[in-house]
Write a protein that holds these residues in place. Structure first.
Motif, PDB file in Angstrom:
ATOM      1  N   ASN A   1      42.940 -40.140  55.486  1.00  0.00           N
ATOM      2  CA  ASN A   1      41.950 -39.753  56.494  1.00  0.00           C
ATOM      3  C   ASN A   1      40.630 -39.361  55.813  1.00  0.00           C
ATOM      4  O   ASN A   1      40.623 -38.500  54.923  1.00  0.00           O
ATOM      5  CB  ASN A   1      42.475 -38.577  57.319  1.00  0.00           C
ATOM      6  CG  ASN A   1      41.802 -38.471  58.668  1.00  0.00           C
ATOM      7  OD1 ASN A   1      40.885 -39.240  58.971  1.00  0.00           O
ATOM      8  ND2 ASN A   1      42.242 -37.528  59.475  1.00  0.00           N
ATOM      9  N   PHE A   2      39.543 -39.972  56.205  1.00  0.00           N
ATOM     10  CA  PHE A   2      38.240 -39.694  55.596  1.00  0.00           C
ATOM     11  C   PHE A   2      37.285 -39.158  56.669  1.00  0.00           C
ATOM     12  O   PHE A   2      36.782 -39.911  57.504  1.00  0.00           O
ATOM     13  CB  PHE A   2      37.676 -40.949  54.934  1.00  0.00           C
ATOM     14  CG  PHE A   2      38.514 -41.452  53.793  1.00  0.00           C
ATOM     15  CD1 PHE A   2      38.421 -40.867  52.533  1.00  0.00           C
ATOM     16  CD2 PHE A   2      39.423 -42.481  53.981  1.00  0.00           C
ATOM     17  CE1 PHE A   2      39.208 -41.300  51.478  1.00  0.00           C
ATOM     18  CE2 PHE A   2      40.223 -42.929  52.935  1.00  0.00           C
ATOM     19  CZ  PHE A   2      40.113 -42.333  51.675  1.00  0.00           C
TER      20      PHE A   2
ATOM     21  N   ASN B   1      25.625 -40.250  65.224  1.00  0.00           N
ATOM     22  CA  ASN B   1      26.478 -39.619  66.233  1.00  0.00           C
ATOM     23  C   ASN B   1      25.790 -38.365  66.767  1.00  0.00           C
ATOM     24  O   ASN B   1      26.107 -37.249  66.340  1.00  0.00           O
ATOM     25  CB  ASN B   1      27.841 -39.272  65.627  1.00  0.00           C
ATOM     26  CG  ASN B   1      28.814 -38.698  66.655  1.00  0.00           C
ATOM     27  OD1 ASN B   1      28.603 -38.835  67.863  1.00  0.00           O
ATOM     28  ND2 ASN B   1      29.856 -38.044  66.185  1.00  0.00           N
TER      29      ASN B   1
ATOM     30  N   MET C   1      31.914 -37.967  56.194  1.00  0.00           N
ATOM     31  CA  MET C   1      30.658 -38.392  56.815  1.00  0.00           C
ATOM     32  C   MET C   1      30.578 -37.952  58.270  1.00  0.00           C
ATOM     33  O   MET C   1      29.504 -37.611  58.768  1.00  0.00           O
ATOM     34  CB  MET C   1      30.503 -39.910  56.700  1.00  0.00           C
ATOM     35  CG  MET C   1      30.345 -40.402  55.269  1.00  0.00           C
ATOM     36  SD  MET C   1      29.079 -39.484  54.321  1.00  0.00           S
ATOM     37  CE  MET C   1      27.602 -39.948  55.217  1.00  0.00           C
ATOM     38  N   HIS C   2      31.722 -37.945  58.955  1.00  0.00           N
ATOM     39  CA  HIS C   2      31.740 -37.461  60.341  1.00  0.00           C
ATOM     40  C   HIS C   2      31.427 -35.963  60.389  1.00  0.00           C
ATOM     41  O   HIS C   2      30.757 -35.484  61.311  1.00  0.00           O
ATOM     42  CB  HIS C   2      33.106 -37.735  60.972  1.00  0.00           C
ATOM     43  CG  HIS C   2      33.431 -39.191  61.107  1.00  0.00           C
ATOM     44  ND1 HIS C   2      32.894 -39.990  62.092  1.00  0.00           N
ATOM     45  CD2 HIS C   2      34.226 -40.001  60.358  1.00  0.00           C
ATOM     46  CE1 HIS C   2      33.352 -41.226  61.965  1.00  0.00           C
ATOM     47  NE2 HIS C   2      34.168 -41.262  60.912  1.00  0.00           N
TER      48      HIS C   2
ATOM     49  N   GLN D   1      36.944 -32.328  55.305  1.00  0.00           N
ATOM     50  CA  GLN D   1      37.569 -33.479  54.651  1.00  0.00           C
ATOM     51  C   GLN D   1      38.867 -33.069  53.958  1.00  0.00           C
ATOM     52  O   GLN D   1      39.893 -33.741  54.083  1.00  0.00           O
ATOM     53  CB  GLN D   1      36.600 -34.084  53.630  1.00  0.00           C
ATOM     54  CG  GLN D   1      37.213 -35.042  52.621  1.00  0.00           C
ATOM     55  CD  GLN D   1      37.782 -36.299  53.263  1.00  0.00           C
ATOM     56  OE1 GLN D   1      37.249 -36.775  54.258  1.00  0.00           O
ATOM     57  NE2 GLN D   1      38.862 -36.811  52.704  1.00  0.00           N
TER      58      GLN D   1
ATOM     59  N   LYS E   1      42.179 -40.151  63.049  1.00  0.00           N
ATOM     60  CA  LYS E   1      41.188 -40.897  62.268  1.00  0.00           C
ATOM     61  C   LYS E   1      40.042 -41.322  63.177  1.00  0.00           C
ATOM     62  O   LYS E   1      40.272 -41.816  64.276  1.00  0.00           O
ATOM     63  CB  LYS E   1      41.833 -42.137  61.631  1.00  0.00           C
ATOM     64  CG  LYS E   1      42.865 -41.799  60.570  1.00  0.00           C
ATOM     65  CD  LYS E   1      43.424 -43.063  59.929  1.00  0.00           C
ATOM     66  CE  LYS E   1      44.430 -42.709  58.836  1.00  0.00           C
ATOM     67  NZ  LYS E   1      44.990 -43.928  58.186  1.00  0.00           N
TER      68      LYS E   1
ATOM     69  N   GLY F   1      36.524 -43.478  64.037  1.00  0.00           N
ATOM     70  CA  GLY F   1      35.958 -44.789  63.746  1.00  0.00           C
ATOM     71  C   GLY F   1      34.744 -44.703  62.837  1.00  0.00           C
ATOM     72  O   GLY F   1      34.090 -43.655  62.723  1.00  0.00           O
ATOM     73  N   GLN F   2      34.436 -45.793  62.189  1.00  0.00           N
ATOM     74  CA  GLN F   2      33.304 -45.821  61.265  1.00  0.00           C
ATOM     75  C   GLN F   2      31.996 -45.608  62.013  1.00  0.00           C
ATOM     76  O   GLN F   2      31.790 -46.139  63.104  1.00  0.00           O
ATOM     77  CB  GLN F   2      33.268 -47.157  60.523  1.00  0.00           C
ATOM     78  CG  GLN F   2      32.225 -47.209  59.413  1.00  0.00           C
ATOM     79  CD  GLN F   2      32.341 -48.490  58.601  1.00  0.00           C
ATOM     80  OE1 GLN F   2      33.216 -49.302  58.841  1.00  0.00           O
ATOM     81  NE2 GLN F   2      31.453 -48.661  57.637  1.00  0.00           N
ATOM     82  N   LEU F   3      31.102 -44.827  61.419  1.00  0.00           N
ATOM     83  CA  LEU F   3      29.795 -44.575  62.034  1.00  0.00           C
ATOM     84  C   LEU F   3      28.941 -45.842  61.979  1.00  0.00           C
ATOM     85  O   LEU F   3      29.031 -46.628  61.036  1.00  0.00           O
ATOM     86  CB  LEU F   3      29.079 -43.442  61.301  1.00  0.00           C
ATOM     87  CG  LEU F   3      29.700 -42.043  61.430  1.00  0.00           C
ATOM     88  CD1 LEU F   3      29.027 -41.084  60.465  1.00  0.00           C
ATOM     89  CD2 LEU F   3      29.589 -41.529  62.858  1.00  0.00           C
ATOM     90  N   ARG F   4      28.078 -46.004  62.975  1.00  0.00           N
ATOM     91  CA  ARG F   4      27.198 -47.169  62.983  1.00  0.00           C
ATOM     92  C   ARG F   4      26.140 -47.036  61.884  1.00  0.00           C
ATOM     93  O   ARG F   4      25.759 -45.919  61.495  1.00  0.00           O
ATOM     94  CB  ARG F   4      26.508 -47.312  64.339  1.00  0.00           C
ATOM     95  CG  ARG F   4      25.453 -46.228  64.627  1.00  0.00           C
ATOM     96  CD  ARG F   4      24.672 -46.548  65.882  1.00  0.00           C
ATOM     97  NE  ARG F   4      23.674 -45.519  66.171  1.00  0.00           N
ATOM     98  CZ  ARG F   4      22.465 -45.484  65.632  1.00  0.00           C
ATOM     99  NH1 ARG F   4      22.102 -46.390  64.733  1.00  0.00           N
ATOM    100  NH2 ARG F   4      21.610 -44.519  65.963  1.00  0.00           N
TER     101      ARG F   4
ATOM    102  N   PRO G   1      24.384 -39.389  59.332  1.00  0.00           N
ATOM    103  CA  PRO G   1      25.562 -39.151  60.171  1.00  0.00           C
ATOM    104  C   PRO G   1      25.230 -38.475  61.498  1.00  0.00           C
ATOM    105  O   PRO G   1      25.875 -38.752  62.511  1.00  0.00           O
ATOM    106  CB  PRO G   1      26.432 -38.236  59.289  1.00  0.00           C
ATOM    107  CG  PRO G   1      26.036 -38.572  57.891  1.00  0.00           C
ATOM    108  CD  PRO G   1      24.558 -38.845  57.972  1.00  0.00           C
TER     109      PRO G   1
END
Length: 382
Positions: free
Chosen positions: A351-352, A110, A355-356, A341, A202, A204-207, A106
């Protein structure tokens, strides 16, 4: 008959009841409270159970921490454990285990998370100046301030390196206690500095992160950080070595050993020895009260600074960053990320953020080690 009476009298007076002070009984009660929190409430039991039991032992039988006498004779069992803390061996091994258990993906996905991890270190420097104000010398203030990173091993490491062994017990207990109380301390601060709308953001999904990136990361970080600040090598180096074991894929046995057997052995030895530094004579004084108060203030400041920097990033990215992940910049892995979280899910169950939040969380581990290395460099300690 006299012989029997004298023998019984000696046996009676050898019991702990005739040797304990009021302070010892207070510390025994404190140890029992810690055991209740660990076992009954589930607050970081892997840390609090050995710490509380070490506290219990030393206040019933102080000689278990007796130093080595003249000619190398004597020495209590936990004194030898404690020497491994003082020599910074156990904290470094803990970092190896943490590295072997941690996914830096993670953070790699980012890199801006480094900024959130750095912002949360503000509590360390706030505590440093607060300790100076309360009358501690500069080295003692530096050792105390690391509590603000909610990082027990680093607190022990720096206290030993700066020669603040008399404060190691209160510092370590405060650091580990606040690590255990993260789910209680952080949420009110996080809610105070964010709006419900912000908590619902929310992200966005991590790459996806490639295996090559994960292998290169610990190597690059070690080279860059150790070249700039060599004093961080014991902590950052061991953290990254453990992570390299995990990610390289060719030493699975070493990764398993570092993250399981070795990690738990070190936790047992470190926890009991830290607890054993909290004898009534060493713990029940004004300095301890100041350290506990400073630790709480530092931790609160660090959490608030991370959230506020998260709000700034939210504004700059036009609402793409949820400020709650900034609170995970303190180094309590993975508890602080889980709290981010949890608070986010309270605002919006869909809302997840976990990982962020792990990005700032693992960045905080590195940041706290860098802060400790900075203090060592300032004071000329290697």
């Amino acid at each position: 008959m006299n012989y029997i009476v004298e023998t019984l009298d000696n046996l009676i007076h050898q019991t702990a009841f005739f040797n304990l002070t009021v302070g010892n009984y207070i510390m025994i009660v404190v140890a029992l409270v810690f055991l209740y929190l660990a076992i009954g409430r589930g607050f970081e039991p892997l840390l609090l159970v050995p710490i509380a039991f070490g506290m219990l032992l030393v206040n019933i039988y102080p000689d278990i921490m007796a130093p080595v006498g003249e000619g190398g004779a004597g020495g209590g069992l936990l004194y030898y454990f404690y020497l491994l803390d003082e020599w910074a061996i156990l904290p470094s091994l803990i970092f190896m285990g943490v590295g072997a258990m941690t996914d830096f993906g993670p953070l790699i996905a980012n890199p801006k998370s480094f900024l959130l991890g750095a912002a949360a270190q503000f509590g360390i420097f706030a505590a440093y100046f607060g300790a100076i104000f309360l009358g501690f010398n500069d080295k003692a203030a530096a050792a105390i301030s690391i509590i603000g990173g909610a990082d027990g091993p680093t607190s022990i490491f720096l206290a030993g390196k700066l020669g603040q062994t008399t404060l190691m017990g209160p510092i370590a207990v405060a650091a580990y206690s606040y690590m255990a109380l993260v789910p209680i301390i952080q949420p009110p601060i996080m809610k105070l500095f964010t709006t419900e709308k912000e908590r619902k953001i929310k992200m966005g999904q991590l790459r996806p992160v490639s295996k090559l990136e994960k292998i290169l990361f610990p190597i690059v970080v070690t080279v860059v950080v150790a070249l700039i600040l060599p004093t961080t090598a014991p902590l950052v180096g061991m953290l990254m070595l453990g992570n390299l074991f995990r990610e390289c894929g060719v030493v699975r046995q070493l990764a398993d050993t570092a993250s399981n057997a070795l990690m738990y052995i070190v936790v047992i030895v470190l926890g009991t020895s830290v607890g054993a530094t909290t004898s009534a004579e060493a713990f029940l004084n004004w300095d301890t009260i100041k350290i506990v108060a400073l630790g709480l203030i530092a931790f609160a400041f660090g959490t608030a600074a991370g959230v506020l920097f998260g709000k700034l990033m939210c504004v700059l990215t036009k609402g793409k960053v949820n400020p709650l992940i900034g609170s995970a910049g303190v180094s309590a892995v993975p508890m602080a990320a889980r709290v981010s979280q949890k608070v986010g899910a309270e605002a919006d169950p869909t809302n997840f953020l976990l990982m962020h939040a792990m990005g700032p969380n693992v960045a905080g581990v590195i940041g706290t080690a860098v802060a400790a290395g900075t203090f060592m460099a300032v004071f000329g300690v290697f």
